[in-house]
Design an enzyme around this catalytic site. Structure first.
Site, PDB file in Angstrom:
ATOM      1  N   TRP A 135     -78.134   3.996  88.488  1.00 29.71           N
ATOM      2  CA  TRP A 135     -78.507   4.914  88.365  1.00 29.71           C
ATOM      3  C   TRP A 135     -80.015   5.407  88.433  1.00 29.71           C
ATOM      4  O   TRP A 135     -80.441   6.486  88.636  1.00 29.71           O
ATOM      5  CB  TRP A 135     -78.298   6.172  86.965  1.00 29.71           C
ATOM      6  CG  TRP A 135     -78.540   7.085  86.246  1.00 29.71           C
ATOM      7  CD1 TRP A 135     -78.240   8.080  86.451  1.00 29.71           C
ATOM      8  CD2 TRP A 135     -80.024   7.455  85.852  1.00 29.71           C
ATOM      9  NE1 TRP A 135     -78.596   9.618  86.371  1.00 29.71           N
ATOM     10  CE2 TRP A 135     -79.883   8.651  85.811  1.00 29.71           C
ATOM     11  CE3 TRP A 135     -81.128   6.769  85.317  1.00 29.71           C
ATOM     12  CZ2 TRP A 135     -80.809   9.793  85.697  1.00 29.71           C
ATOM     13  CZ3 TRP A 135     -82.391   7.517  84.680  1.00 29.71           C
ATOM     14  CH2 TRP A 135     -81.632   8.820  84.877  1.00 29.71           C
ATOM     15  N   ASP A 136     -80.428   4.386  88.909  1.00 30.26           N
ATOM     16  CA  ASP A 136     -81.916   4.344  88.988  1.00 30.26           C
ATOM     17  C   ASP A 136     -82.370   3.432  90.196  1.00 30.26           C
ATOM     18  O   ASP A 136     -83.429   2.737  89.593  1.00 30.26           O
ATOM     19  CB  ASP A 136     -82.739   4.556  87.502  1.00 30.26           C
ATOM     20  CG  ASP A 136     -84.174   5.051  87.346  1.00 30.26           C
ATOM     21  OD1 ASP A 136     -84.203   5.301  88.222  1.00 30.26           O
ATOM     22  OD2 ASP A 136     -84.800   4.485  86.689  1.00 30.26           O
ATOM     23  N   LEU A 137     -81.493   2.996  91.138  1.00 28.65           N
ATOM     24  CA  LEU A 137     -82.029   2.075  92.070  1.00 28.65           C
ATOM     25  C   LEU A 137     -82.958   2.528  92.984  1.00 28.65           C
ATOM     26  O   LEU A 137     -82.523   3.142  93.855  1.00 28.65           O
ATOM     27  CB  LEU A 137     -81.180   1.692  92.679  1.00 28.65           C
ATOM     28  CG  LEU A 137     -81.162  -0.039  93.378  1.00 28.65           C
ATOM     29  CD1 LEU A 137     -81.671  -0.727  92.317  1.00 28.65           C
ATOM     30  CD2 LEU A 137     -79.930  -0.806  93.948  1.00 28.65           C
ATOM     31  N   ASN A 174     -87.702  -0.364  91.057  1.00 29.35           N
ATOM     32  CA  ASN A 174     -87.044  -1.547  90.234  1.00 29.35           C
ATOM     33  C   ASN A 174     -85.567  -2.026  91.445  1.00 29.35           C
ATOM     34  O   ASN A 174     -84.601  -2.093  91.162  1.00 29.35           O
ATOM     35  CB  ASN A 174     -85.231  -0.452  89.560  1.00 29.35           C
ATOM     36  CG  ASN A 174     -86.607   0.061  88.289  1.00 29.35           C
ATOM     37  OD1 ASN A 174     -87.113  -0.219  88.337  1.00 29.35           O
ATOM     38  ND2 ASN A 174     -85.796   1.416  87.842  1.00 29.35           N
TER      39      ASN A 174
END
Ligand SMILES: Nc1ncnc2c1ncn2[C@@H]1O[C@H](COP(=O)(O)OP(=O)(O)O)[C@@H](O)[C@H]1O
Ligand SMILES: [Mg+2]
Length: 303
Positions: free
Chosen positions: A195-197, A201
Site C-alpha cells: 500500500w505505501d511502497l 519506504n
C-alpha cells in the site's frame, strides 16, 4: 534511558487531536518500558517519519535492531500480519512485537539511505519494481481488509465528494476516477499489497541490498499498489518540467516488471487518486491537489 525530543513530523501528525497528544505524552514511558521488557540498549538518535517514532537499539546478544512506535490502529495491526507473512523476503524482518500496542522490534537497516538517494530514476524504480513484484506475488492471508470492500466504500462516498469540489474540471476528473473503480470493483484481487511502497519506504540493507519498510497491507490487485511508486519524490518529478512523462515512464517500467494488465493498473491507480482525494475532501479541501490532477491525467491520457 534514552533522552529524545519528539520529532516535529510527529507533532504535526498527532498534535491536533486529544488522543494523538496523549500518545505523544506516553512515548517516553513506552520507550523505557520496551527497552526494559526486551532487554535492549539504546544505540543512536531516534528517527521519525510522519507516523512513527523509530529508536535504534542493540539486543542483549549484540544484534542491531530498531524499536518502532505507532498509535495502534487497524493499519498497524495489518502491518504485523503482513510482516509475518512476508517473513523478511524483500521486506524488513519483524523480530518481536507487543500485541497490546503494536510496538515492533524490527531488524536494523540503514535508516539514512533510502531509494531517494539513487540518482538515476530508472535504476531506483527498477529496484522498487523488483521488490513490489516479490511482495505482491504473495497471496494475502486471512484477517486483512480487502480492496473490494474499500472500493465499494469509495464509490459510496464519491458523489458527495464530487459535489464538494468547486471547479467543474475537478468534478469531471473525480467522476472519471470513480467510473474506473466501478469497472473494476467486482474483481478486486487477492494478493498481499504493501500500500505505501515509495522511495522513502525502501532502505539499504545488508542481507539484501534494499528492503521495504512501513507496510499498511491489504488484500487486493497489485495495480492498486503502484501509486506511491509513481508519485515518489513528486517535487523532483515536477522539477523535470514534465511530470506526466516521468509517470508514464515509471508506469511502463512497473507494469512490465510486475506483468500487469496496463488498463487495469491504470484503473486501480485512478482508484488511488480517488482514495487520496476523498481524504482531502474529508479534511475540508474544495479543489483536487495538483499532484492528484497530474496523476489522473497521466492515467487517462496514456500514449
Ligand atoms: N528497520 C529500520 N532500520 C533503520 N531505520 C529505520 C527502520 N525502520 C524505520 N527506520 C527509520 O525511521 C524512519 C520512519 O520509519 P517508517 O517505518 O517509514 O515510519 P513512518 O510510517 O513514520 O513513515 C525511516 O525513514 C528510517 O529513517
Ligand atoms: Mg515511512
Amino acid at each position: 534511558m534514552l533522552a529524545f525530543g519528539v520529532p516535529d513530523t510527529l507533532l504535526a501528525s498527532y498534535g491536533r487531536s486529544e488522543a494523538g497528544r496523549a500518545w505523544i505524552a506516553a512515548l517516553p514511558g513506552q520507550v523505557a518500558e520496551h527497552l526494559e521488557k526486551w532487554d535492549l540498549a539504546p544505540d543512536g538518535d531516534v528517527a521519525a517519519g510522519e507516523a512513527s517514532l523509530v529508536a535504534p537499539v542493540v539486543r542483549a546478544g549484540g544484534e542491531r535492531a530498531v524499536l518502532r512506535f505507532q498509535p495502534p490502529k487497524e493499519e498497524t495491526r495489518a502491518a504485523l500480519v503482513g510482516l509475518r507473512t512476508w517473513n523478511g523476503s524483500g521486506i524488513v524482518r519483524l523480530l518481536d512485537h507487543d500485541p497490546a500496542n503494536c510496538t515492533m522490534l524490527l531488524e536494523r537497516l540503514d535508516g539514512s539511505r533510502t531509494l531517494a538517494s539513487v540518482a538515476d530514476d530508472d535504476e531506483a524504480m527498477g529496484i522498487l519494481a523488483d521488490l513490489l513484484r516479490r511482495l505482491t506475488a504473495v497471496p494475502a492471508p486471512e484477517g486483512l481488509r480487502g480492496l473490494g470492500e474499500i472500493a465499494a466504500e469509495m464509490l459510496d462516498q464519491a458523489p458527495q465528494a464530487v459535489s464538494a469540489l468547486t471547479d467543474p474540471a475537478d468534478q469531471q476528473l473525480l467522476r472519471s476516477c470513480a467510473a474506473a473503480v466501478a469497472d473494476l470493483v467486482d474483481e478486486p484481487g487477492d494478493r498481499l499489497l504493501h500500500w505505501d511502497l515509495h522511495y522513502g519506504n525502501v532502505l539499504a540493507g545488508e542481507r539484501e541490498p534494499w528492503l521495504a519498510i512501513d507496510p499498511e497491507p491489504l488484500a487486493g490487485d497489485p495495480g492498486f499498489d503502484l501509486w506511491p511508486a509513481l508519485d515518489s519524490e513528486w517535487d523532483a518529478a515536477v522539477a523535470t518540467g514534465d511530470p506526466i512523462r516521468v509517470v508514464h515512464r515509471r508506469f511502463d517500467l512497473l507494469t512490465e516488471a510486475l506483468g500487469l494488465d496496463r488498463e487495469r493498473a491504470a484503473g486501480w491507480t485512478l482508484g488511488r487518486v480517488l482514495q487520496n482525494s476523498l481524504w482531502d475532501v474529508e479534511d475540508g479541501a474544495t479543489a483536487l491537489a495538483p499532484s492528484q490532477v497530474a496523476m489522473a491525467q497521466a492515467m487517462l491520457e496514456r500514449p
